[in-house]
Every structure is written in structure tokens, then in C-alpha cells.
Design an enzyme around this catalytic site. Structure first.
Site, PDB file in Angstrom:
ATOM      1  N   GLN A 158    -100.381  -0.613  51.321  1.00 47.98           N
ATOM      2  CA  GLN A 158    -100.151   0.994  50.715  1.00 47.98           C
ATOM      3  C   GLN A 158     -99.143   0.893  49.936  1.00 47.98           C
ATOM      4  O   GLN A 158     -99.503   1.577  48.571  1.00 47.98           O
ATOM      5  CB  GLN A 158     -99.784   1.504  52.021  1.00 47.98           C
ATOM      6  N   ASP A 185     -96.801 -16.624  49.468  1.00 48.16           N
ATOM      7  CA  ASP A 185     -97.307 -16.475  50.861  1.00 48.16           C
ATOM      8  C   ASP A 185     -95.918 -16.306  51.616  1.00 48.16           C
ATOM      9  O   ASP A 185     -94.921 -17.319  51.495  1.00 48.16           O
ATOM     10  CB  ASP A 185     -97.955 -17.550  51.517  1.00 48.16           C
ATOM     11  N   PHE A 186     -95.523 -15.307  52.164  1.00 47.97           N
ATOM     12  CA  PHE A 186     -94.201 -15.202  52.860  1.00 47.97           C
ATOM     13  C   PHE A 186     -94.147 -16.097  54.238  1.00 47.97           C
ATOM     14  O   PHE A 186     -92.951 -16.223  54.812  1.00 47.97           O
ATOM     15  CB  PHE A 186     -94.026 -13.374  53.373  1.00 47.97           C
ATOM     16  N   THR A 190     -96.950  -6.245  59.092  1.00 53.37           N
ATOM     17  CA  THR A 190     -96.881  -5.005  59.703  1.00 53.37           C
ATOM     18  C   THR A 190     -97.507  -4.734  60.757  1.00 53.37           C
ATOM     19  O   THR A 190     -97.786  -3.557  61.394  1.00 53.37           O
ATOM     20  CB  THR A 190     -97.485  -3.949  58.674  1.00 53.37           C
ATOM     21  N   THR A 231     -87.730  -0.188  58.233  1.00 57.30           N
ATOM     22  CA  THR A 231     -88.589   1.049  59.131  1.00 57.30           C
ATOM     23  C   THR A 231     -87.765   1.697  59.986  1.00 57.30           C
ATOM     24  O   THR A 231     -86.573   1.250  60.501  1.00 57.30           O
ATOM     25  CB  THR A 231     -89.246  -0.088  59.925  1.00 57.30           C
ATOM     26  N   ASP A 232     -88.068   2.669  60.468  1.00 57.01           N
ATOM     27  CA  ASP A 232     -87.434   3.579  61.622  1.00 57.01           C
ATOM     28  C   ASP A 232     -87.360   2.699  62.982  1.00 57.01           C
ATOM     29  O   ASP A 232     -86.572   3.022  63.940  1.00 57.01           O
ATOM     30  CB  ASP A 232     -88.006   4.786  61.725  1.00 57.01           C
ATOM     31  N   TYR A 265     -91.574  -6.606  65.924  1.00 62.09           N
ATOM     32  CA  TYR A 265     -91.609  -5.991  64.684  1.00 62.09           C
ATOM     33  C   TYR A 265     -90.115  -5.468  64.349  1.00 62.09           C
ATOM     34  O   TYR A 265     -89.732  -5.787  63.052  1.00 62.09           O
ATOM     35  CB  TYR A 265     -92.771  -4.925  64.312  1.00 62.09           C
ATOM     36  N   LYS A 291     -87.684  -6.645  61.172  1.00 65.76           N
ATOM     37  CA  LYS A 291     -87.398  -5.940  60.077  1.00 65.76           C
ATOM     38  C   LYS A 291     -85.806  -5.655  60.156  1.00 65.76           C
ATOM     39  O   LYS A 291     -85.245  -5.694  58.781  1.00 65.76           O
ATOM     40  CB  LYS A 291     -87.897  -4.510  60.115  1.00 65.76           C
ATOM     41  N   TRP A 332     -93.840   5.987  59.141  1.00 63.26           N
ATOM     42  CA  TRP A 332     -95.167   6.601  59.413  1.00 63.26           C
ATOM     43  C   TRP A 332     -95.909   6.616  58.037  1.00 63.26           C
ATOM     44  O   TRP A 332     -96.314   7.552  57.289  1.00 63.26           O
ATOM     45  CB  TRP A 332     -95.240   8.066  60.089  1.00 63.26           C
TER      46      TRP A 332
HETATM   47  N1  LIG Z   1     -97.092   1.384  57.452  1.00 53.48           N
HETATM   48  C1  LIG Z   1     -95.983   2.099  57.845  1.00 53.48           C
HETATM   49  O1  LIG Z   1     -96.298   2.807  58.774  1.00 53.48           O
HETATM   50  C2  LIG Z   1     -94.501   1.688  57.882  1.00 53.48           C
HETATM   51  C3  LIG Z   1     -93.473   2.405  58.811  1.00 53.48           C
HETATM   52  C4  LIG Z   1     -92.278   1.886  58.170  1.00 53.48           C
HETATM   53  C5  LIG Z   1     -92.026   0.963  57.281  1.00 53.48           C
HETATM   54  N2  LIG Z   1     -92.959   0.177  56.760  1.00 53.48           N
HETATM   55  C6  LIG Z   1     -92.511  -0.748  56.022  1.00 53.48           C
HETATM   56  O2  LIG Z   1     -92.912  -0.401  54.439  1.00 53.48           O
HETATM   57  C7  LIG Z   1     -93.359  -1.578  53.915  1.00 53.48           C
HETATM   58  C8  LIG Z   1     -94.566  -1.308  53.266  1.00 53.48           C
HETATM   59  O3  LIG Z   1     -95.629  -1.133  54.215  1.00 53.48           O
HETATM   60  P1  LIG Z   1     -97.124  -0.892  54.015  1.00 53.48           P
HETATM   61  O4  LIG Z   1     -97.723   0.187  54.912  1.00 53.48           O
HETATM   62  O5  LIG Z   1     -97.613  -0.846  52.442  1.00 53.48           O
HETATM   63  O6  LIG Z   1     -97.798  -2.245  54.581  1.00 53.48           O
HETATM   64  P2  LIG Z   1     -99.508  -2.580  54.423  1.00 53.48           P
HETATM   65  O7  LIG Z   1    -100.282  -1.693  53.873  1.00 53.48           O
HETATM   66  O8  LIG Z   1     -99.424  -3.307  55.899  1.00 53.48           O
HETATM   67  O9  LIG Z   1     -99.238  -4.038  53.561  1.00 53.48           O
HETATM   68  C9  LIG Z   1     -98.675  -5.030  53.902  1.00 53.48           C
HETATM   69  C10 LIG Z   1     -98.631  -6.275  52.707  1.00 53.48           C
HETATM   70  O10 LIG Z   1     -98.039  -7.316  53.062  1.00 53.48           O
HETATM   71  C11 LIG Z   1     -98.901  -8.260  52.628  1.00 53.48           C
HETATM   72  N3  LIG Z   1     -98.779  -9.450  53.486  1.00 53.48           N
HETATM   73  C12 LIG Z   1     -98.899  -9.659  54.885  1.00 53.48           C
HETATM   74  N4  LIG Z   1     -98.591 -11.042  55.334  1.00 53.48           N
HETATM   75  C13 LIG Z   1     -98.104 -11.372  54.101  1.00 53.48           C
HETATM   76  C14 LIG Z   1     -97.797 -13.006  53.900  1.00 53.48           C
HETATM   77  N5  LIG Z   1     -97.598 -13.761  54.824  1.00 53.48           N
HETATM   78  N6  LIG Z   1     -97.495 -13.206  52.694  1.00 53.48           N
HETATM   79  C15 LIG Z   1     -97.505 -12.397  51.461  1.00 53.48           C
HETATM   80  N7  LIG Z   1     -97.919 -10.950  51.599  1.00 53.48           N
HETATM   81  C16 LIG Z   1     -98.215 -10.628  53.002  1.00 53.48           C
HETATM   82  C17 LIG Z   1    -100.098  -7.816  52.816  1.00 53.48           C
HETATM   83  O11 LIG Z   1    -101.255  -8.506  52.173  1.00 53.48           O
HETATM   84  P3  LIG Z   1    -102.739  -9.109  52.709  1.00 53.48           P
HETATM   85  O12 LIG Z   1    -103.256  -7.738  52.928  1.00 53.48           O
HETATM   86  O13 LIG Z   1    -103.116  -9.731  51.385  1.00 53.48           O
HETATM   87  O14 LIG Z   1    -102.430  -9.916  53.779  1.00 53.48           O
HETATM   88  C18 LIG Z   1    -100.052  -6.451  52.144  1.00 53.48           C
HETATM   89  O15 LIG Z   1    -100.124  -6.461  50.856  1.00 53.48           O
HETATM   90  C19 LIG Z   1     -93.247  -2.694  54.924  1.00 53.48           C
HETATM   91  O16 LIG Z   1     -92.135  -3.446  54.413  1.00 53.48           O
HETATM   92  C20 LIG Z   1     -93.403  -2.042  56.168  1.00 53.48           C
HETATM   93  O17 LIG Z   1     -92.623  -2.929  56.978  1.00 53.48           O
HETATM   94  C21 LIG Z   1     -94.285   0.580  56.800  1.00 53.48           C
END
Ligand SMILES: NC(=O)c1ccc[n+]([C@@H]2O[C@H](COP(=O)([O-])OP(=O)(O)OC[C@H]3O[C@@H](n4cnc5c(N)ncnc54)[C@H](OP(=O)(O)O)[C@@H]3O)[C@@H](O)[C@H]2O)c1
Length: 294
Positions: free
Chosen positions: A13, A38-39, A64, A103-104, A127, A131, A152
Site C-alpha cells: 500500500q 528479498d528481506f 505485515t 506500528t502502533d 509482529y 517492528k 490502520w
Molecule cells: N497495514 C497496516 O495496517 C499497518 C499498520 C501500521 C503500520 N504498518 C507498517 O506500514 C508499512 C507499510 O505497510 P503496508 O500496509 O504498505 O504493507 P503491505 O501492503 O502489506 O505491503 C508489504 C510490502 O512488503 C513486501 N514484502 C513482504 N515480505 C517481503 C520480503 N521478504 N522481502 C521484500 N519485500 C517484502 C511486500 O511485497 P510482496 O507483496 O511482493 O511480497 C509488499 O510490497 C510497514 O512497515 C507496516 O509494518 C502497516
């Protein structure tokens, strides 16, 4: 010449919003996909920083899957802590600044008031713990690192609560949503635009108040049920379906979640002069985008 930005993550996202807004803003941003960086491989990711010689590194990739992390602790820690730390160390060495996102869920939600950056952490799940370890690793490894805790996260693409609610309603399933977890919804686009608008500030000399830990979330607190109702009102108006309230305890899940991890964004407002807009306004835009693309 514009700053060179290296972004880890291409399809998530936040990653998607960063990429498309960077194009609109004419910024030089290269994004590395999961396949390209790749992480699970900290050294390989760190080497990408040296190869690209960026001014600013943005870490938008993360593990995530909150419930799945309970059974994949080691992998979650590698992806969310070890690799961001290795990237931050490589950035520090290469003279680049870093923006990392957290994250929260680093909080247990028991405070009874919104959390500030200096509040004690106590993650309830793997998780959140991974983080939290990532925040520490990045801040320790790079003198010019900014960590933005958010909550969120939603957008018109990828997997998120807005899209899930609309799909479940369209399939005609009964809508039962928890009414005892509270937080601040955040548009991935707002977070992305903030980062891109602040690139000059985020690459100043070490010691600037722009580096360190910040909370970023759209304004206003709501429960998941209240959020679901707002989604249906925005998307369906008079035809909005009824949402039944349930309690967290009624829906057991592998990972425990904080009941009120609401983030206080005062520090962000003070240091960057940026006031996040209300979540409801950001939601209306996301729904409009979904109406255009569906
Ligand atoms: N989503 C939430 O509600 C939320 C809330 C609080 C904080 N956050 C934080 O906000 C940030 C952005 O979240 P988001 O919602 O954009 O996440 P997301 O939509 O779940 O996307 C995660 C991204 O990480 C990539 N990824 C996963 N495993 C990987 C790996 N082993 N190596 C390389 N790339 C990898 C995925 O790529 P592929 O799809 O190709 O695997 C995807 O591009 C993150 O740090 C998350 O922890 C998110």
C-alpha cells in the site's frame, strides 16, 4: 538536481502510493520489488544501498501478516528488524538518510490515552515485537534515520480493511465488527505524500530534530465498527448495510491486539509543522478512487 530516493518495497500500500506520487511530483525514486531485494536476505538488501548510492532510503517493505507472524517469529524478526537494521547501517556508511515505518502495535493499548513517542512499549504479539526491534535497529545503525509509527493503514489498492469490508458486504455476508478496539485510520497516500514532501528536511545534517521517532496517523479516533460504518456510508449512502457490534473476545485470533493503541501526533506537528487531516476526509477520497477504478 533532485535527491535520489531508493525505496525498498514496490507493491504494498505505502510502496504503491510512494511510487505513483513520486512520478506526479517529478522525484527521482527507484523502487526495489520483493524479488529484487528479498528481506529474508539482509546482506543482499544492504548491498543494494551501496549499488544505488541514494541520498534517501525509504523502507516500505515489511512482514505485515500479523496473525501468521505468531508461527513465523524468526522470519518476522529477520524481515522487520534484522534487514531494516542492515539497510540502515549501509545507508549510514553511504551517507544516505533513512525513513522507516513502524506500528502502533508496539504498544499494549492499556494506557487509557493516546500514546506519545516516549511512552513505554509492550507489544502483545510477534509482529509488534519484530517492528519494535526494527525501530531500535534502524535508529541505532543510522545517525540520520526517521522512524514513523503509523496505524490502520488503508488505500484503494492492496489488502486492507476498506476493501475487505466492501467485499464482505458485496458477498452478502453478515457484518460483525469489533467495537472495543480503537485507533486512528491512516491513508497510505497521506503518509507517502508526507515523506515525499519532506525529502529535503529528511536529508539534513545529523542532529536535526527531524531524525528519531515520530507518530503519523490521520486525525480522529474510531473503533473498527465505527470505521466500517463510515466506509459503508461513504460508499453506499442510504444503502449502507447494518453493522453488528462484537467484542474482541468473541473473535479469537492467533495474535492479540491492543484495544487502544491510538497514536498522539503532537511531535510530528511540532517538528515538521504538519497536521494530519481527519481520517474521514482521507477515507472519502479512497472511496472515490475505488468508485472510479471499479
Ligand atoms: N497495514 C497496516 O495496517 C499497518 C499498520 C501500521 C503500520 N504498518 C507498517 O506500514 C508499512 C507499510 O505497510 P503496508 O500496509 O504498505 O504493507 P503491505 O501492503 O502489506 O505491503 C508489504 C510490502 O512488503 C513486501 N514484502 C513482504 N515480505 C517481503 C520480503 N521478504 N522481502 C521484500 N519485500 C517484502 C511486500 O511485497 P510482496 O507483496 O511482493 O511480497 C509488499 O510490497 C510497514 O512497515 C507496516 O509494518 C502497516
Amino acid at each position: 538536481m533532485s535527491l535520489r530516493i531508493l525505496q525498498f518495497g514496490k507493491t504494498g500500500q505505502l510502496a504503491t502510493e510512494l511510487r505513483r506520487r513520486a512520478v506526479e511530483d517529478g522525484l527521482a525514486l527507484s523502487a526495489l520489488s520483493h524479488a529484487e531485494a528479498d528481506f529474508a536476505d539482509p546482506e543482499g538488501c544492504a548491498a543494494q544501498v551501496g549499488a544505488h548510492a541514494p541520498d534517501l532510503v525509504v523502507i516500505a517493505a515489511a512482514y505485515t501478516a500479523v496473525d501468521q507472524a505468531e508461527s513465523e517469529r524468526e522470519l518476522a524478526l529477520r524481515i522487520n528488524a534484522e534487514t531494516p537494521g542492515a539497510i540502515a547501517a549501509a545507508a549510514d556508511k553511504a551517507g544516505a538518510a533513512v525513513v522507516h515505518v513502524s506500528t502502533d502495535y508496539v504498544f499494549d493499548g492499556e494506557k487509557g490515552a493516546p500514546y506519545v513517542e516516549t511512552d513505554p512499549t509492550n507489544p502483545l504479539n510477534v509482529y509488534g515485537a519484530s517492528k519494535l526491534a526494527g525501530e531500535a535497529a534502524v535508529l541505532e545503525a543510522c545517525a540520520r534515520a526517521t522512524v514513523l509509527r503509523t496505524s490502520w493503514v488503508v488505500s484503494a489498492h492492496g489488502k486492507n480493511f476498506v476493501k475487505t469490508m466492501l467485499r464482505v458486504a458485496a458477498e452478502g455476508h453478515p457484518l460483525k465488527v469489533v467495537d472495543d478496539q480503537f485507533g486512528r485510520p491512516t491513508a497510505a497516500g497521506d503518509l507517502a505524500q508526507f515523506i515525499l514532501d519532506q525529502t529535503a528536511r529528511l536529508t539534513v545534517s545529523a542532529g536535526d530534530p527531524a531524525f528519531g521517532l515520530f507518530h503519523f496517523a490521520n486525525a480522529g479516533e474510531v473503533s473498527w465498527k465505527g470505521f466500517a460504518e463510515a466506509i459503508f456510508e461513504e460508499a453506499l449512502g442510504e444503502a449502507a448495510p447494518r453493522v453488528e457490534a462484537i467484542r474482541t473476545a468473541d473473535r479469537p485470533s492467533p495474535a492479540r491486539r491492543p484495544l487502544r493503541g491510538t497514536l498522539d501526533t503532537t511531535r510530528l506537528e511540532r517538528v515538521f509543522g504538519y497536521s494530519p487531516r481527519p481520517w474521514r476526509t482521507a477515507l472519502a477520497e479512497i472511496i472515490d478512487e475505488l468508485k472510479v477504478t471499479s
